[in-house]
Design a protein around this motif. Structure first.
Motif, PDB file in Angstrom:
ATOM      1  N   ARG A 156      79.130  56.685  43.565  1.00 55.25           N
ATOM      2  CA  ARG A 156      77.810  56.158  43.945  1.00 55.25           C
ATOM      3  C   ARG A 156      77.580  56.276  45.444  1.00 55.25           C
ATOM      4  O   ARG A 156      76.474  56.463  45.912  1.00 55.25           O
ATOM      5  N   ARG A 157      78.646  56.162  46.194  1.00 54.81           N
ATOM      6  CA  ARG A 157      78.550  56.251  47.642  1.00 54.81           C
ATOM      7  C   ARG A 157      78.136  57.656  48.093  1.00 54.81           C
ATOM      8  O   ARG A 157      77.653  57.835  49.206  1.00 54.81           O
TER       9      ARG A 157
ATOM     10  N   MET B 107      75.782  59.155  46.851  1.00 49.74           N
ATOM     11  CA  MET B 107      74.353  59.291  46.592  1.00 49.74           C
ATOM     12  C   MET B 107      73.578  58.086  47.090  1.00 49.74           C
ATOM     13  O   MET B 107      73.926  56.960  46.775  1.00 49.74           O
TER      14      MET B 107
ATOM     15  N   LEU C 103      70.187  55.979  46.864  1.00 48.28           N
ATOM     16  CA  LEU C 103      69.131  55.850  45.852  1.00 48.28           C
ATOM     17  C   LEU C 103      67.871  55.249  46.458  1.00 48.28           C
ATOM     18  O   LEU C 103      67.913  54.271  47.190  1.00 48.28           O
TER      19      LEU C 103
ATOM     20  N   ALA D  91      64.339  53.823  45.065  1.00 45.07           N
ATOM     21  CA  ALA D  91      63.736  53.462  43.777  1.00 45.07           C
ATOM     22  C   ALA D  91      62.213  53.548  43.830  1.00 45.07           C
ATOM     23  O   ALA D  91      61.631  53.842  44.868  1.00 45.07           O
TER      24      ALA D  91
ATOM     25  N   TYR E 177      63.355  47.714  47.004  1.00 47.98           N
ATOM     26  CA  TYR E 177      63.994  46.440  46.699  1.00 47.98           C
ATOM     27  C   TYR E 177      64.950  46.088  47.817  1.00 47.98           C
ATOM     28  O   TYR E 177      66.140  46.359  47.715  1.00 47.98           O
TER      29      TYR E 177
ATOM     30  N   LEU F 278      67.503  44.036  49.946  1.00 50.37           N
ATOM     31  CA  LEU F 278      68.432  42.971  49.592  1.00 50.37           C
ATOM     32  C   LEU F 278      67.944  41.686  50.240  1.00 50.37           C
ATOM     33  O   LEU F 278      67.315  41.725  51.301  1.00 50.37           O
ATOM     34  N   PRO F 279      68.216  40.530  49.637  1.00 52.55           N
ATOM     35  CA  PRO F 279      67.685  39.264  50.178  1.00 52.55           C
ATOM     36  C   PRO F 279      68.416  38.841  51.448  1.00 52.55           C
ATOM     37  O   PRO F 279      69.100  37.824  51.476  1.00 52.55           O
ATOM     38  N   THR F 280      68.255  39.613  52.488  1.00 51.54           N
ATOM     39  CA  THR F 280      68.929  39.323  53.747  1.00 51.54           C
ATOM     40  C   THR F 280      68.177  40.021  54.883  1.00 51.54           C
ATOM     41  O   THR F 280      67.085  40.523  54.670  1.00 51.54           O
TER      42      THR F 280
ATOM     43  N   PHE G 200      74.744  47.042  54.746  1.00 51.20           N
ATOM     44  CA  PHE G 200      75.377  46.497  53.527  1.00 51.20           C
ATOM     45  C   PHE G 200      76.501  47.391  53.002  1.00 51.20           C
ATOM     46  O   PHE G 200      77.618  46.942  52.754  1.00 51.20           O
TER      47      PHE G 200
ATOM     48  N   ILE H 214      80.452  46.089  52.891  1.00 46.53           N
ATOM     49  CA  ILE H 214      81.220  45.830  51.674  1.00 46.53           C
ATOM     50  C   ILE H 214      82.452  46.712  51.581  1.00 46.53           C
ATOM     51  O   ILE H 214      83.365  46.432  50.825  1.00 46.53           O
TER      52      ILE H 214
ATOM     53  N   ARG I  80      69.058  52.404  54.548  1.00 47.13           N
ATOM     54  CA  ARG I  80      70.183  51.731  53.922  1.00 47.13           C
ATOM     55  C   ARG I  80      71.012  52.707  53.101  1.00 47.13           C
ATOM     56  O   ARG I  80      72.239  52.689  53.126  1.00 47.13           O
ATOM     57  N   GLY I  81      70.309  53.596  52.385  1.00 46.43           N
ATOM     58  CA  GLY I  81      71.008  54.598  51.583  1.00 46.43           C
ATOM     59  C   GLY I  81      71.714  55.626  52.450  1.00 46.43           C
ATOM     60  O   GLY I  81      72.824  56.054  52.147  1.00 46.43           O
TER      61      GLY I  81
ATOM     62  N   VAL J  43      75.402  54.871  54.175  1.00 48.63           N
ATOM     63  CA  VAL J  43      76.715  55.042  53.558  1.00 48.63           C
ATOM     64  C   VAL J  43      77.150  56.502  53.613  1.00 48.63           C
ATOM     65  O   VAL J  43      78.159  56.878  53.037  1.00 48.63           O
TER      66      VAL J  43
END
Lengths: 300, 253
Positions: free
Chosen positions: B86-87, B89, B91, B93, B97, B99-101, B109, B113, B162-163, B166
Motif C-alpha cells: 500500500r505504501r 501507492m 490514494l 479518493a 477524507y 484524517l481527524p487531526t 501520518f 506510523i 499526504r499520499g 510516503v
C-alpha cells in the motif's frame, strides 16, 4: 380548485403544523416540569436541614429526623461507575470487532441478540443476579481477596448492571463506528498503516464524541436502574468502604420506602429529595459529556 | 525504462457474495504514464483500482482469484506485508477524507506510523510535499490547524500531499475531481501531468473530457469487463468495439 377547498387546505396545513408544535413543547417542557415538581415537593426539608448536612451527613435515621444522603449517593456513584468501567471497554471492543473485522452476517445476527438483551425485563436480571452472581461473588471471588461477604454488595450490583447497559452502549457504538466513512479507513490504510494503527489513531479519534455520548447514556441508564440493583445491592444504610460492602443506591431507597412510613415528618420530602438528587446527578453527567464533545469537536 | 510495465494483471476475477464484479481482467499499466480507467458508473472501475492496493481486503465478503503483480511481486502472496504494497501507492479518493487531526499531522501520518517522528526530519518533508501538491503557500502559516477547516479543494490537495509523503511509485486516483469545482479540478489535473515524470498515475473517471485531457493510456470498462484498452489515441480516435464507440458518442454514461 375552488376557493373554499383552497382555504380548507391551508387551514389543515396550519393546524397540523401547530399541533405538532404543541407536542414538541410538551416534550421539551417535561424534564423542566419534573425537575420543578421534585424541587417543590422536597423543598420542605430545606427548612430544617442545610444542603451540606443533607448531602454529606452519614446519619439516616428518619424517626430521629436525621436525613443524611451520603451513603446513598456514594453507593449509587460506586455502582454506576463500576458498571460502566466493566461494560464500557467490553462494548467498545465488541463494536470495533463487529464493524471492522467481522463478516457482515455476524453483525446481522448480533443486532437481534442486542435487541433481546435490551428487552429483557430488569427483574429477570435481578433474579439472575441472585441465583448466579451473588453466590459467585460470595463463594468464588471475595475469598480470593480474603473477604467474607453475603454476595449482596456493590460489586454484584455493578456486574448485573454492567450486563444490563451493554445493549444501550453497544447499539450506539455500532452506529458510531458504522457512520465513519469507509474512505477514511481506506485513506489511513493506503498510507501504510496497519488495521490496528488505523483503528487506534484514526477511527477512535473520529469516534470519540460518539463514544462519550454512548458512555454517558450508559451512565444515565445505570444510575436510574432500580429493581435489578435493589435485588442484589444489599440495601444497608452504611457508607461502603470497598466494593464488597453492601450498598444502598438512591433509586432503591425511593422504591423500598415510598408509600410506607410517610407519617414520619419530612420523610416524604426526603424521598423526593432523593429523586431530585438522582435527577440532578444524571443532568450533570449529561452536561459534562456534552461539554467534552463540544470541546473536542472544535479541535477536530 | 520507456514502455516498461509497472503493474500486470492476469485473469483477475472478483466477486462479493453472488455478485461477479470484475470478470477476467487482463491488462498492464505502463510506468510514468497516466492511465485512465474509463467507463460508466457501476462498471467496476473503483473496485479494480482498490484491488490494486488490496483495500478490497476490508470487505471480508470479497473473493478474488487471479494475479496482480506490482514490480514483479504478486500482491496476493500471503506472506507479503500488505502495508508495504500500500505504501507504494498513494490514494486519492472521490472526496477528500482528511484524517481527524492537523494539516501537519495529515501530511506526516504515513511517516509517523512507520516510526519517523523526529520533527527535524518531518518539517522539511511537510514543506516539500505540500509544495508538490501546490498547497504550501495557502497553509504554511497554519500547519497545526485542524485539516477540516480547509476548503474542499484544499483538502483534496492535502490528501495528495499526504499520499506523496510516503514516497509511492504509483498514484491511484478514484474520480479525484468529482467533488471539486472546475478550478480545483484543473489544479489536480495539472498536478498529475507534472507528477507523471516521477510517478505512475492511474485515474478512474467517468468524465470523458477529463480523460481526453490527461490520458496517455485508456482502459475502457463496461459491466465488469475490459472492453477496450490502448493508448489514448487508439481508443479515442479509432475505437474497435461497438460499445466503446457508443460510449464515446455519449449514447450512455
Amino acid at each position: 380548485m375552488s376557493k373554499k377547498a383552497q382555504l380548507y387546505r391551508t387551514f389543515k396545513d396550519k393546524i397540523n403544523s401547530y399541533w405538532m408544535l404543541i407536542w414538541l413543547i410538551l416534550v421539551v417542557l417535561t424534564p423542566f416540569l419534573i425537575g420543578f415538581g421534585l424541587f417543590y415537593k422536597s423543598s420542605l426539608i430545606f427548612e430544617e436541614h442545610s444542603l451540606t448536612n443533607l448531602l454529606f451527613s452519614t446519619q439516616w435515621k428518619p424517626l430521629a429526623g436525621k436525613f443524611g444522603f451520603y451513603p446513598f449517593i456514594v453507593s449509587s456513584l460506586l455502582i454506576t461507575i463500576l458498571a460502566v468501567l466493566i461494560s464500557g471497554p467490553i462494548c467498545l471492543l465488541a463494536a470495533i470487532n463487529l464493524t471492522q473485522y467481522a463478516k457482515s452476517f455476524i453483525l446481522k445476527i448480533m443486532q437481534p441478540v442486542i435487541d433481546i438483551l435490551a428487552g429483557i425485563p430488569s427483574v429477570i436480571y435481578g433474579v439472575w443476579g441472585i441465583i448466579f452472581v451473588v453466590p459467585f461473588i460470595s463463594e468464588d471471588i471475595a475469598p480470593l481477596f480474603g473477604i467474607e461477604t453475603s454476595g449482596y454488595n456493590i460489586f454484584s450490583a455493578a456486574i448485573v448492571l454492567s450486563i444490563m447497559i451493554i445493549p444501550f452502549i453497544l447499539n450506539i457504538l455500532i452506529d458510531v463506528f458504522k457512520a465513519i466513512p469507509e474512505a477514511l479507513t481506506e485513506a489511513a490504510l493506503s498510507l501504510g498503516a496497519t488495521h490496528w494503527q488505523t483503528i487506534k489513531k484514526v477511527l477512535l479519534k473520529k469516534a470519540f464524541p460518539g463514544i462519550i455520548s454512548a458512555f454517558s447514556l450508559g451512565i444515565s441508564r445505570a444510575f436510574g436502574e432500580t429493581i435489578a440493583v435493589l435485588m442484589v445491592a444489599g440495601n444497608i444504610t452504611k457508607v461502603p468502604t470497598n466494593i464488597f460492602d453492601a450498598g444502598y443506591p438512591l433509586p432503591a431507597l425511593i422504591a423500598n420506602n415510598y408509600g410506607e412510613m410517610l407519617s414520619v415528618p419530612l420523610y416524604d420530602s426526603a424521598l423526593m429529595l432523593a429523586a431530585l438528587l438522582l435527577f440532578i446527578i444524571v443532568l450533570i453527567f449529561n452536561l459534562f459529556s456534552r461539554i467534552t464533545i463540544a470541546r473536542f469537536e472544535k479541535n477536530m | 525504462m520507456e514502455n516498461q510495465n509497472i503493474i500486470n494483471i492476469e485473469n483477475l476475477n472478483l466477486s462479493i457474495g453472488k455478485q461477479h464484479i470484475l470478470k477476467n481482467i487482463n491488462t498492464s499499466i505502463p510506468k510514468n504514464k497516466i492511465t485512465v480507467i474509463l467507463g460508466p458508473s457501476g462498471c467496476g472501475k473503483t473496485t479494480l483500482l482498490k484491488s490494486l492496493n488490496r483495500l478490497t481486503d476490508l470487505n471480508p465478503d470479497v473473493k478474488i482469484t487471479g494475479k496482480i503483480t506490482i514490480d514483479d511481486i504478486n500482491i496476493f502472496n500471503t506472506n507479503i506485508d500488505v502495508t508495504e504494497i500500500r505504501r507504494k501507492m498513494g490514494l486519492l479518493a472521490q472526496r477528500p477524507y482528511p484524517l481527524p487531526t492537523s494539516i501537519f499531522n495529515n501530511v506526516t501520518f504515513g511517516l509517523r506510523i512507520s516510526g519517523r517522528t523526529n520533527k527535524k526530519f518531518l518539517l522539511p518533508r511537510v514543506e516539500r510535499y505540500l509544495k508538490l501538491a501546490n498547497l504550501w503557500e495557502e497553509v504554511k502559516d497554519r500547519l497545526h490547524e485542524p485539516a477540516s477547516r480547509l476548503s474542499i479543494g484544499q483538502q483534496q490537495r492535502l490528501c495528495l500531499a499526504r499520499g506523496l509523503a510516503v514516497d509511492p511509485e504509483i498514484i491511484l486516483a478514484d474520480e479525484p475531481t468529482s467533488a471539486l469545482d472546475p478550478i480545483s479540478s484543473a489544479a489536480i489535473e495539472e498536478r498529475f501531468i507534472e507528477l507523471k515524470e516521477n510517478y505512475t498515475v492511474i485515474m478512474v473517471t467517468h468524465i470523458l473530457r477529463q480523460a481526453k485531457r490527461i490520458a496517455d493510456n485508456v482502459i475502457f470498462m463496461y459491466l465488469g469487463e475490459i472492453i477496450e484498452q490502448g493508448t489514448a489515441e487508439q481508443v479515442f480516435e479509432n475505437p474497435q468495439q461497438e460499445i466503446t464507440k457508443q460510449y464515446l458518442r455519449g449514447s450512455f454514461y
